[in-house]
Scaffold this motif. Structure first.
Motif, PDB file in Angstrom:
ATOM      1  N   SER A 123       0.817  -1.224   0.000  1.00  0.00           N
ATOM      2  CA  SER A 123       0.000   0.000   0.000  1.00  0.00           C
ATOM      3  C   SER A 123       0.843   1.263   0.000  1.00  0.00           C
ATOM      4  O   SER A 123       0.446   2.286  -0.567  1.00  0.00           O
ATOM      5  CB  SER A 123      -0.944   0.008   1.205  1.00  0.00           C
ATOM      6  N   GLN A 124       2.019   1.226   0.632  1.00  0.00           N
ATOM      7  CA  GLN A 124       2.908   2.387   0.637  1.00  0.00           C
ATOM      8  C   GLN A 124       3.754   2.475  -0.626  1.00  0.00           C
ATOM      9  O   GLN A 124       4.418   3.490  -0.854  1.00  0.00           O
ATOM     10  CB  GLN A 124       3.871   2.325   1.838  1.00  0.00           C
ATOM     11  N   GLY A 125       3.696   1.451  -1.448  1.00  0.00           N
ATOM     12  CA  GLY A 125       4.550   1.364  -2.615  1.00  0.00           C
ATOM     13  C   GLY A 125       5.562   0.250  -2.452  1.00  0.00           C
ATOM     14  O   GLY A 125       5.811  -0.243  -1.342  1.00  0.00           O
ATOM     15  N   VAL A 126       6.151  -0.176  -3.541  1.00  0.00           N
ATOM     16  CA  VAL A 126       7.126  -1.277  -3.546  1.00  0.00           C
ATOM     17  C   VAL A 126       8.263  -0.963  -2.571  1.00  0.00           C
ATOM     18  O   VAL A 126       8.886   0.101  -2.674  1.00  0.00           O
ATOM     19  CB  VAL A 126       7.693  -1.476  -4.964  1.00  0.00           C
ATOM     20  N   PRO A 127       8.547  -1.859  -1.598  1.00  0.00           N
ATOM     21  CA  PRO A 127       9.618  -1.578  -0.628  1.00  0.00           C
ATOM     22  C   PRO A 127      10.960  -1.259  -1.282  1.00  0.00           C
ATOM     23  O   PRO A 127      11.678  -0.357  -0.829  1.00  0.00           O
ATOM     24  CB  PRO A 127       9.685  -2.872   0.196  1.00  0.00           C
ATOM     25  N   TYR A 337      -1.388   4.988   7.171  1.00  0.00           N
ATOM     26  CA  TYR A 337      -1.257   3.716   6.463  1.00  0.00           C
ATOM     27  C   TYR A 337      -2.630   3.127   6.161  1.00  0.00           C
ATOM     28  O   TYR A 337      -2.869   2.604   5.059  1.00  0.00           O
ATOM     29  CB  TYR A 337      -0.433   2.730   7.282  1.00  0.00           C
ATOM     30  N   LYS A 338      -3.526   3.222   7.119  1.00  0.00           N
ATOM     31  CA  LYS A 338      -4.886   2.703   6.910  1.00  0.00           C
ATOM     32  C   LYS A 338      -5.553   3.398   5.722  1.00  0.00           C
ATOM     33  O   LYS A 338      -6.169   2.748   4.867  1.00  0.00           O
ATOM     34  CB  LYS A 338      -5.725   2.910   8.173  1.00  0.00           C
ATOM     35  N   MET A 339      -5.404   4.726   5.662  1.00  0.00           N
ATOM     36  CA  MET A 339      -6.054   5.483   4.589  1.00  0.00           C
ATOM     37  C   MET A 339      -5.458   5.145   3.221  1.00  0.00           C
ATOM     38  O   MET A 339      -6.180   5.038   2.229  1.00  0.00           O
ATOM     39  CB  MET A 339      -5.931   6.980   4.851  1.00  0.00           C
ATOM     40  N   THR A 340      -4.152   4.977   3.155  1.00  0.00           N
ATOM     41  CA  THR A 340      -3.549   4.617   1.873  1.00  0.00           C
ATOM     42  C   THR A 340      -3.937   3.196   1.470  1.00  0.00           C
ATOM     43  O   THR A 340      -4.065   2.899   0.271  1.00  0.00           O
ATOM     44  CB  THR A 340      -2.018   4.742   1.915  1.00  0.00           C
ATOM     45  N   SER A 341      -4.175   2.337   2.442  1.00  0.00           N
ATOM     46  CA  SER A 341      -4.584   0.966   2.147  1.00  0.00           C
ATOM     47  C   SER A 341      -5.963   0.911   1.509  1.00  0.00           C
ATOM     48  O   SER A 341      -6.257  -0.007   0.731  1.00  0.00           O
ATOM     49  CB  SER A 341      -4.572   0.122   3.423  1.00  0.00           C
ATOM     50  N   VAL A 342      -6.806   1.882   1.823  1.00  0.00           N
ATOM     51  CA  VAL A 342      -8.154   1.920   1.232  1.00  0.00           C
ATOM     52  C   VAL A 342      -8.059   1.997  -0.290  1.00  0.00           C
ATOM     53  O   VAL A 342      -8.884   1.426  -1.016  1.00  0.00           O
ATOM     54  CB  VAL A 342      -8.953   3.111   1.798  1.00  0.00           C
ATOM     55  N   SER A 343      -7.050   2.713  -0.790  1.00  0.00           N
ATOM     56  CA  SER A 343      -6.851   2.841  -2.239  1.00  0.00           C
ATOM     57  C   SER A 343      -5.978   1.724  -2.801  1.00  0.00           C
ATOM     58  O   SER A 343      -5.619   1.757  -3.982  1.00  0.00           O
ATOM     59  CB  SER A 343      -6.210   4.193  -2.553  1.00  0.00           C
ATOM     60  N   LEU A 344      -5.640   0.758  -1.977  1.00  0.00           N
ATOM     61  CA  LEU A 344      -4.861  -0.428  -2.327  1.00  0.00           C
ATOM     62  C   LEU A 344      -3.391  -0.120  -2.605  1.00  0.00           C
ATOM     63  O   LEU A 344      -2.525  -0.583  -1.893  1.00  0.00           O
ATOM     64  CB  LEU A 344      -5.497  -1.164  -3.517  1.00  0.00           C
ATOM     65  N   CYS A 345      -3.089   0.661  -3.651  1.00  0.00           N
ATOM     66  CA  CYS A 345      -1.692   1.007  -3.900  1.00  0.00           C
ATOM     67  C   CYS A 345      -1.621   2.024  -5.030  1.00  0.00           C
ATOM     68  O   CYS A 345      -2.543   2.131  -5.843  1.00  0.00           O
ATOM     69  CB  CYS A 345      -0.862  -0.226  -4.267  1.00  0.00           C
TER      70      CYS A 345
END
Length: 493
Positions: A123-127, A337-345
């Motif tokens: 969700s935050q982007g590719v590590p 992190y929760k909010m960005t997870s809502v949009s998946l990635c």
């Protein structure tokens, strides 16, 4: 059941979300819509009713729309990531004739970390790519960056919107924004129901920022019951093109600490600096980490934004960017992190370009020389174009234009005849919007009126990119001069 009368729609203008109706975004407002209408006419063979043969979109920083060449290495790696079959062993000899070795190796490395560009990422982007960004920030600033505090985004805009959303508790939440400002901020605050708290840049001193004015603005707003929580800084500036000095940035950091404000640093134009020998780019991360007071260094909450859309990259359509969080509360980070997870990635194509922007070819790599040539050619041309257009604007009667220290725009001030101001009022238009519409109809050049960005009362401006192709500039400037002179003649008092 027989229906004899039209049934009223469930969703109407009256009952839709009222906050949406208050949103304005001048960059793609009425002028941009009219520009598209003209372009459609031309495509349908109706161009003979216009005195020009093309529409030039100077309303938005969209380099490749105005034929800026994509960076070859970036497109090579992207194409290989999109078609991994090309990297199979049996195709290697053929591909090595078409692609340089470093592009092939970078694509293989990225695909090993990503998997497939058609799959969701973290969700935050590719590590792996967040590590690349962290290393870029460390090289730029000389201070460590935590990949876990970096979020890859759909361009910088989505990151800005996420942070403004999290900051907004209710309608009393205040966010300090510059005037003039990029209307993403005012539009987003309208959508979330927050209160914009404007502060003014000083045109007479090259759009500088006055700390004493900031002090008074925040004190007055809080006296009136506004819960001022954050300060937005756009550096280099949009629409004004100014670059802050290191001393000014240190004062801003101190101001945020003293008045307990989150600092939102919009730094998407950090490579678009045209007076680097006088005023090189310094990030607010570096300004914060270099602050002499350790309490300030540890106490100021900072979020900074960057993008692949600007600079010499200009990959606006791929929608890639990132933001870095510094000194943000741990529990808030969990909610983020929760909010960005809502949009998946964020999309993978944008993430790949972020990786390439932050880690381009190095000396000794197969693509280094060609990459450097392409970057330098775009930069030098942009610098020349900024001066040419500045000189063009300053040659017009009643127009005054500050030089572009950075970004992609000029924001000239224009003195308009009283008759044009009266004509604009009759049409319920701002005078600079009236002027800008007339410019579009006469020349095909689409700019944005200063009223769409905010400006000091009684002044009029427009914003124009200097992105049109350089070989067109003589004709471009001649058309603007002819229009301007005719406009003044037509509205002579």
């Amino acid at each position: 059941m027989t229906v004899t009368e039209p049934v009223e729609k469930v969703l109407t203008l009256k009952n839709m979300n009222p906050l949406i109706k208050s949103v304005e975004y001048a960059v793609r407002g009425r002028l941009a819509i009219r520009a598209e209408e003209i372009r459609t006419d031309m495509e349908k063979g109706k161009g003979d009713k216009y005195d020009f043969d093309r529409v030039v979109n100077c309303n938005i920083g969209n380099p490749q729309q105005l034929n800026q060449k994509p960076i070859t290495f970036f497109r090579q790696v992207s194409s290989l990531c999109d078609n991994p079959d090309l990297l199979k062993k049996e195709n290697r000899s053929l591909i090595s004739q078409l692609y340089p070795l470093d592009a092939i190796e970078r694509a293989e490395l990225l695909l090993k970390s990503i998997g497939s560009v058609g799959a969701y990422s973290h969700s935050q982007g590719v590590p792996f790519i967040r590590n690349t960004v962290a290393q870029f920030i460390e090289r730029r600033d000389g201070f460590e960056a935590d990949p876990n505090h970096i979020y890859l985004t759909q361009g910088a805009s989505s990151g800005v919107q996420t942070l403004l959303n999290i900051l907004t508790e209710n309608k009393n939440t205040g966010i300090m924004i510059p005037i003039p400002q990029y209307p993403l901020y005012s539009a987003t605050l309208s959508l979330y129901g927050a209160t914009p708290v404007p502060y003014y840049l000083d045109e007479s001193t090259g759009w500088s920022l006055d700390i004493q004015q900031l002090e008074q603005v925040v004190i007055d707003a809080r006296k009136q019951g506004t819960d001022v929580r954050a300060l937005v800084i756009i550096n280099p500036g949009n629409p004004t093109g100014q670059c802050l000095t290191g001393e000014n940035m240190c004062d801003i950091v101190s101001f945020c600490y003293q008045h307990r404000l989150v600092l939102l640093a919009d730094e998407v134009y950090q490579t678009n600096i045209y007076q680097s020998h006088e005023r090189p780019f310094v990030s607010f991360k570096k300004a914060l980490m270099d602050h002499p007071n350790p309490e300030v260094k540890q106490g100021v909450e900072l979020v900074s934004f960057h993008s692949i859309s600007k600079g010499m990259v200009g990959e606006c359509g791929r929608r890639g960017g990132y933001f870095e969080c510094v000194n943000i509360d741990k529990e808030v980070m969990e909610q983020l992190y929760k909010m960005t997870s809502v949009s998946l990635c964020p999309n993978l194509h944008g993430q790949i370009l972020v990786d390439l922007m932050c880690n381009p070819p190095k000396s000794g790599d197969a693509s280094y020389e060609s990459y450097t040539e392409e970057i330098d050619a775009i930069y030098v041309s942009l610098k020349r174009r900024s001066k040419k257009l500045e000189e063009c604007f300053n040659s017009l009667e009643g127009v005054s234009c500050q030089p572009a220290q950075g970004s992609m725009y000029l924001f000239p001030s224009i003195t308009l005849p009283e008759r044009s101001i009266e004509a604009a009022k009759k049409l319920n238009m701002a005078p600079d919007a009236y002027y800008s519409h007339a410019m579009l109809e006469a020349t095909g050049v689409c700019v944005v009126p200063g009223s769409g960005f905010g400006q000091k009362e009684g002044t009029w401006h427009f914003r124009s990119t200097f992105l049109p192709e350089e070989h067109l500039f003589d004709n471009f400037c001649s058309a603007l001069k002819k229009f301007h002179n005719q406009f003044l003649e037509d509205h002579k008092d």
